[in-house]
Motif scaffolding. Structure first.
Motif, PDB file in Angstrom:
ATOM      1  N   TRP A  20      14.383   1.819   1.634  1.00 29.98           N
ATOM      2  CA  TRP A  20      13.147   1.817   0.829  1.00 29.98           C
ATOM      3  C   TRP A  20      11.929   1.972   1.735  1.00 29.98           C
ATOM      4  CZ3 TRP A  20      11.527   1.911  -4.131  1.00 29.98           C
ATOM      5  CH2 TRP A  20      10.198   1.580  -4.364  1.00 29.98           C
ATOM      6  N   VAL A  24       9.854   5.325   0.922  1.00 30.08           N
ATOM      7  CA  VAL A  24       8.662   5.141   0.096  1.00 30.08           C
ATOM      8  C   VAL A  24       7.461   4.677   0.916  1.00 30.08           C
ATOM      9  CG1 VAL A  24       7.709   3.925  -1.898  1.00 30.08           C
ATOM     10  CG2 VAL A  24      10.074   4.701  -1.937  1.00 30.08           C
ATOM     11  N   THR A  25       7.649   3.630   1.685  1.00 29.68           N
ATOM     12  CA  THR A  25       6.525   3.051   2.404  1.00 29.68           C
ATOM     13  C   THR A  25       6.075   3.928   3.564  1.00 29.68           C
ATOM     14  OG1 THR A  25       7.383   0.888   1.825  1.00 29.68           O
ATOM     15  CG2 THR A  25       5.703   0.949   3.514  1.00 29.68           C
ATOM     16  N   ASP A  26       6.999   4.605   4.214  1.00 31.74           N
ATOM     17  CA  ASP A  26       6.622   5.520   5.301  1.00 31.74           C
ATOM     18  C   ASP A  26       6.387   6.935   4.783  1.00 31.74           C
ATOM     19  OD1 ASP A  26       6.838   3.495   7.133  1.00 31.74           O
ATOM     20  OD2 ASP A  26       8.816   4.070   7.848  1.00 31.74           O
ATOM     21  N   LEU A  28       5.536   8.384   1.650  1.00 32.80           N
ATOM     22  CA  LEU A  28       4.355   8.751   0.858  1.00 32.80           C
ATOM     23  C   LEU A  28       3.068   8.747   1.688  1.00 32.80           C
ATOM     24  CD1 LEU A  28       5.105   6.980  -2.551  1.00 32.80           C
ATOM     25  CD2 LEU A  28       5.279   9.407  -2.011  1.00 32.80           C
ATOM     26  N   VAL A 100       6.719  -3.941   4.490  1.00 33.61           N
ATOM     27  CA  VAL A 100       6.087  -2.943   3.619  1.00 33.61           C
ATOM     28  C   VAL A 100       4.564  -2.998   3.756  1.00 33.61           C
ATOM     29  CG1 VAL A 100       5.620  -2.365   1.194  1.00 33.61           C
ATOM     30  CG2 VAL A 100       7.967  -2.752   1.949  1.00 33.61           C
ATOM     31  N   LEU A 104       1.946  -0.190   5.352  1.00 29.86           N
ATOM     32  CA  LEU A 104       0.868   0.391   4.546  1.00 29.86           C
ATOM     33  C   LEU A 104      -0.487   0.187   5.222  1.00 29.86           C
ATOM     34  CD1 LEU A 104       2.070  -0.534   0.938  1.00 29.86           C
ATOM     35  CD2 LEU A 104       2.267   1.658   2.138  1.00 29.86           C
ATOM     36  N   SER A 107      -0.748   2.648   8.062  1.00 32.56           N
ATOM     37  CA  SER A 107      -1.024   4.033   7.659  1.00 32.56           C
ATOM     38  C   SER A 107      -2.524   4.296   7.580  1.00 32.56           C
ATOM     39  CB  SER A 107      -0.329   4.380   6.338  1.00 32.56           C
ATOM     40  OG  SER A 107      -0.852   3.617   5.285  1.00 32.56           O
ATOM     41  N   SER A 130      -1.601   7.313  -2.170  1.00 34.41           N
ATOM     42  CA  SER A 130      -0.198   7.140  -1.773  1.00 34.41           C
ATOM     43  C   SER A 130       0.117   5.691  -1.417  1.00 34.41           C
ATOM     44  CB  SER A 130       0.165   8.063  -0.610  1.00 34.41           C
ATOM     45  OG  SER A 130      -0.448   7.639   0.573  1.00 34.41           O
ATOM     46  N   VAL A 131      -0.816   5.008  -0.759  1.00 32.00           N
ATOM     47  CA  VAL A 131      -0.602   3.607  -0.426  1.00 32.00           C
ATOM     48  C   VAL A 131      -0.576   2.763  -1.703  1.00 32.00           C
ATOM     49  CG1 VAL A 131      -1.691   1.600   0.669  1.00 32.00           C
ATOM     50  CG2 VAL A 131      -1.473   3.745   1.933  1.00 32.00           C
ATOM     51  N   SER A 134       2.748   3.431  -3.391  1.00 28.09           N
ATOM     52  CA  SER A 134       3.812   2.755  -2.642  1.00 28.09           C
ATOM     53  C   SER A 134       3.822   1.261  -2.929  1.00 28.09           C
ATOM     54  CB  SER A 134       3.637   2.976  -1.131  1.00 28.09           C
ATOM     55  OG  SER A 134       3.814   4.311  -0.791  1.00 28.09           O
ATOM     56  N   PHE A 138       6.606  -0.943  -4.890  1.00 23.31           N
ATOM     57  CA  PHE A 138       7.192  -2.120  -4.257  1.00 23.31           C
ATOM     58  C   PHE A 138       7.111  -3.338  -5.178  1.00 23.31           C
ATOM     59  CE2 PHE A 138       6.722  -5.966  -1.724  1.00 23.31           C
ATOM     60  CZ  PHE A 138       7.994  -6.003  -1.183  1.00 23.31           C
TER      61      PHE A 138
END
Length: 182
Positions: A20, A24-26, A28, A100, A104, A107, A130-131, A134, A138
């Motif tokens: 995951w 998703v977290t990385d 997006l 997660v 975020l 990023s 995106s964050v 994400s 989550f």
């Protein structure tokens, strides 16, 4: 993960949780960063030497230190609930959430060359979107029971979120305090 195996400790994150984080977290935010507007001054900089590594200028040191900091605080967020008597499922959920949220936050730091507390929200609308997506995805994993079963997570309360927020912010705060480019 390495240290838990070496010291025969409970596994901090399950494979589905790691997947995951990777997808998703990385994924997006990375896609959003690729679509973000670049640094306006980039083309005015002198070209780098041909033989210079992509990791020059301390980037490899920063990657290692940031990875260690995020890993340390995610592990800490796993062991704090265990020391308080929580079950391992809740402790894993706290560590999962810490990882997660840390990713975020990081990023946003990657969206600007001046990676400090004052430039955190410099990112583009793509990155912000995106964050947000994400993080909402989550939260759905944690608070929708059917998804919670798949990812083997527990619903989190106020105290658990405080641990998550503090442990997620520490790598960012430490970098902001000790970075040479503040």
């Amino acid at each position: 993960m390495l240290f838990t195996s070496i010291f025969n400790l409970p596994i901090t994150l399950l494979p589905t949780q790691i997947l995951w984080v990777n997808l998703v977290t990385d994924g997006l935010p990375a896609a959003a960063l690729s679509m973000s507007k670049g640094d306006d001054t980039f083309m005015r900089q002198k070209p780098r030497p041909r033989d210079e590594s992509i990791f020059a200028g301390g980037l490899s040191k920063e990657i290692i230190l940031r990875g260690f900091a995020i890993g340390f605080f995610a592990s800490l967020s796993f062991y704090l609930p265990i020391m308080k008597g929580y079950d391992i499922k809740t402790a894993r959920t706290v560590a999962f959430a810490t990882l997660v949220l840390s990713q975020l936050i990081y990023s946003f730091e990657c969206s600007t060359p001046k990676r400090n507390i004052f430039n955190l929200l410099h990112g583009s609308l793509y990155l912000l979107f995106s964050v947000t997506v994400s993080f909402v995805l989550f939260l759905l994993v944690i608070y929708i029971p059917q998804l919670g079963i798949v990812f083997e997570v527990s619903c989190l309360g106020f105290l658990e979120w405080m641990i998550i927020i503090i442990c997620s912010l520490f790598p960012f705060l430490l970098h902001s305090i000790f970075a040479k480019n503040i």
